[in-house]
Design a protein around this motif. Structure first.
Motif, PDB file in Angstrom:
ATOM      1  N   ARG A  18     -66.211  47.932 -27.182  1.00  0.00           N
ATOM      2  CA  ARG A  18     -67.439  47.149 -27.397  1.00  0.00           C
ATOM      3  C   ARG A  18     -67.238  45.708 -26.971  1.00  0.00           C
ATOM      4  NH1 ARG A  18     -71.117  48.229 -26.535  1.00  0.00           N
ATOM      5  NH2 ARG A  18     -71.156  50.016 -27.881  1.00  0.00           N
ATOM      6  N   ILE A  19     -66.167  45.074 -27.459  1.00  0.00           N
ATOM      7  CA  ILE A  19     -66.011  43.646 -27.177  1.00  0.00           C
ATOM      8  C   ILE A  19     -65.451  43.393 -25.781  1.00  0.00           C
ATOM      9  CG2 ILE A  19     -65.831  43.031 -29.604  1.00  0.00           C
ATOM     10  CD1 ILE A  19     -62.820  42.685 -29.209  1.00  0.00           C
ATOM     11  N   GLY A  20     -64.959  44.448 -25.122  1.00  0.00           N
ATOM     12  CA  GLY A  20     -64.462  44.302 -23.761  1.00  0.00           C
ATOM     13  C   GLY A  20     -65.510  44.622 -22.704  1.00  0.00           C
ATOM     14  N   ASP A  21     -66.647  45.113 -23.136  1.00  0.00           N
ATOM     15  CA  ASP A  21     -67.739  45.438 -22.225  1.00  0.00           C
ATOM     16  C   ASP A  21     -68.362  44.149 -21.709  1.00  0.00           C
ATOM     17  OD1 ASP A  21     -69.995  47.230 -21.207  1.00  0.00           O
ATOM     18  OD2 ASP A  21     -71.071  45.891 -22.583  1.00  0.00           O
ATOM     19  N   LYS A  22     -68.544  44.053 -20.395  1.00  0.00           N
ATOM     20  CA  LYS A  22     -69.032  42.791 -19.831  1.00  0.00           C
ATOM     21  C   LYS A  22     -70.404  42.398 -20.362  1.00  0.00           C
ATOM     22  CE  LYS A  22     -71.049  44.500 -15.516  1.00  0.00           C
ATOM     23  NZ  LYS A  22     -71.003  44.389 -14.065  1.00  0.00           N
ATOM     24  N   TRP A  23     -71.272  43.384 -20.611  1.00  0.00           N
ATOM     25  CA  TRP A  23     -72.604  43.025 -21.093  1.00  0.00           C
ATOM     26  C   TRP A  23     -72.542  42.511 -22.527  1.00  0.00           C
ATOM     27  CZ3 TRP A  23     -74.842  42.222 -16.906  1.00  0.00           C
ATOM     28  CH2 TRP A  23     -74.773  43.086 -15.828  1.00  0.00           C
ATOM     29  N   SER A  24     -71.699  43.115 -23.356  1.00  0.00           N
ATOM     30  CA  SER A  24     -71.546  42.636 -24.732  1.00  0.00           C
ATOM     31  C   SER A  24     -71.011  41.210 -24.749  1.00  0.00           C
ATOM     32  CB  SER A  24     -70.610  43.546 -25.529  1.00  0.00           C
ATOM     33  OG  SER A  24     -71.144  44.845 -25.645  1.00  0.00           O
ATOM     34  N   VAL A  25     -70.042  40.943 -23.897  1.00  0.00           N
ATOM     35  CA  VAL A  25     -69.477  39.595 -23.799  1.00  0.00           C
ATOM     36  C   VAL A  25     -70.573  38.601 -23.417  1.00  0.00           C
ATOM     37  CG1 VAL A  25     -67.930  38.138 -22.411  1.00  0.00           C
ATOM     38  CG2 VAL A  25     -67.129  40.332 -23.294  1.00  0.00           C
ATOM     39  N   LEU A  26     -71.381  38.954 -22.433  1.00  0.00           N
ATOM     40  CA  LEU A  26     -72.435  38.048 -21.980  1.00  0.00           C
ATOM     41  C   LEU A  26     -73.530  37.881 -23.029  1.00  0.00           C
ATOM     42  CD1 LEU A  26     -72.540  39.115 -18.238  1.00  0.00           C
ATOM     43  CD2 LEU A  26     -71.638  36.975 -19.189  1.00  0.00           C
ATOM     44  N   VAL A  27     -73.817  38.924 -23.809  1.00  0.00           N
ATOM     45  CA  VAL A  27     -74.787  38.799 -24.895  1.00  0.00           C
ATOM     46  C   VAL A  27     -74.259  37.822 -25.948  1.00  0.00           C
ATOM     47  CG1 VAL A  27     -75.855  40.012 -26.841  1.00  0.00           C
ATOM     48  CG2 VAL A  27     -75.954  41.017 -24.555  1.00  0.00           C
ATOM     49  N   VAL A  28     -72.989  37.940 -26.318  1.00  0.00           N
ATOM     50  CA  VAL A  28     -72.410  37.011 -27.302  1.00  0.00           C
ATOM     51  C   VAL A  28     -72.519  35.582 -26.774  1.00  0.00           C
ATOM     52  CG1 VAL A  28     -70.272  36.263 -28.438  1.00  0.00           C
ATOM     53  CG2 VAL A  28     -70.883  38.690 -28.391  1.00  0.00           C
ATOM     54  N   LEU A  29     -72.197  35.377 -25.513  1.00  0.00           N
ATOM     55  CA  LEU A  29     -72.313  34.034 -24.935  1.00  0.00           C
ATOM     56  C   LEU A  29     -73.771  33.575 -24.900  1.00  0.00           C
ATOM     57  CD1 LEU A  29     -69.775  34.319 -21.972  1.00  0.00           C
ATOM     58  CD2 LEU A  29     -69.497  32.999 -24.082  1.00  0.00           C
ATOM     59  N   GLY A  30     -74.676  34.492 -24.588  1.00  0.00           N
ATOM     60  CA  GLY A  30     -76.096  34.156 -24.514  1.00  0.00           C
ATOM     61  C   GLY A  30     -76.710  33.812 -25.856  1.00  0.00           C
ATOM     62  N   LEU A  31     -76.152  34.353 -26.927  1.00  0.00           N
ATOM     63  CA  LEU A  31     -76.692  34.091 -28.267  1.00  0.00           C
ATOM     64  C   LEU A  31     -75.933  33.005 -29.014  1.00  0.00           C
ATOM     65  CD1 LEU A  31     -77.427  37.754 -29.419  1.00  0.00           C
ATOM     66  CD2 LEU A  31     -79.061  36.043 -28.608  1.00  0.00           C
ATOM     67  N   ARG A  32     -75.002  32.346 -28.362  1.00  0.00           N
ATOM     68  CA  ARG A  32     -74.162  31.361 -29.065  1.00  0.00           C
ATOM     69  C   ARG A  32     -74.957  30.181 -29.611  1.00  0.00           C
ATOM     70  NH1 ARG A  32     -72.153  30.499 -23.604  1.00  0.00           N
ATOM     71  NH2 ARG A  32     -73.200  28.682 -22.763  1.00  0.00           N
ATOM     72  N   ASP A  33     -76.085  29.858 -28.979  1.00  0.00           N
ATOM     73  CA  ASP A  33     -76.877  28.708 -29.452  1.00  0.00           C
ATOM     74  C   ASP A  33     -78.013  29.110 -30.378  1.00  0.00           C
ATOM     75  OD1 ASP A  33     -75.312  26.872 -28.039  1.00  0.00           O
ATOM     76  OD2 ASP A  33     -76.486  27.168 -26.213  1.00  0.00           O
ATOM     77  N   GLY A  34     -78.078  30.382 -30.744  1.00  0.00           N
ATOM     78  CA  GLY A  34     -79.119  30.825 -31.668  1.00  0.00           C
ATOM     79  C   GLY A  34     -79.877  32.024 -31.129  1.00  0.00           C
ATOM     80  N   PRO A  35     -80.906  32.435 -31.873  1.00  0.00           N
ATOM     81  CA  PRO A  35     -81.657  33.644 -31.516  1.00  0.00           C
ATOM     82  C   PRO A  35     -82.358  33.506 -30.171  1.00  0.00           C
ATOM     83  CG  PRO A  35     -82.368  32.766 -33.662  1.00  0.00           C
ATOM     84  CD  PRO A  35     -81.409  31.795 -33.078  1.00  0.00           C
TER      85      PRO A  35
END
Length: 117
Positions: A18-35
């Motif tokens: 899960r955490i090594g999947d590129k899309w999951s990584v990018l989602v975490v980065l995309g949500l770092r500033d909030g919803p």
């Protein structure tokens, strides 16, 4: 229960997937500033199909990494937000992302040498 990532039966591998999947990584980065809304995430990430992003968001929600908030509006508004567990991934993902951005030229040169040589 302690994990052993080298054991093929260990659920740690599911977490690493899960955490090594590129899309999951990018989602975490995309949500770092909030919803964010789905379309905002998709635009920010770039290159992900709606189907794959939907699958990724559902899997991350099932894993407790993010929440999906539906607002009773017309039209309905849906936002995704990292849970505390998802937020705890920000530091390690940021470290790996920083490393990748710092060393991308070296990696690409090595790849070019391997293909060309």
């Amino acid at each position: 229960m302690d994990g052993d990532a080298f054991n093929p039966e260990c659920p740690t591998r599911l977490v690493l997937d899960r955490i090594g999947d590129k899309w999951s990584v990018l989602v975490v980065l995309g949500l770092r500033d909030g919803p964010r809304r789905f379309t905002e995430l998709r635009t920010m990430i770039g290159g992900v199909t709606p189907k794959v992003l939907t699958q990724t968001l559902r899997a991350m929600a099932a894993d407790g990494l993010l929440t999906r908030h539906v607002f009773a509006e017309v039209p309905p508004r849906v936002e995704y937000e990292l849970t505390p567990l998802g937020q705890s991934l920000q530091a390690p993902i940021r470290a790996v992302t920083d490393w990748a951005e710092e060393h991308v030229n070296e990696v690409m040169a090595a790849r070019e040498s391997a293909v060309g040589g």
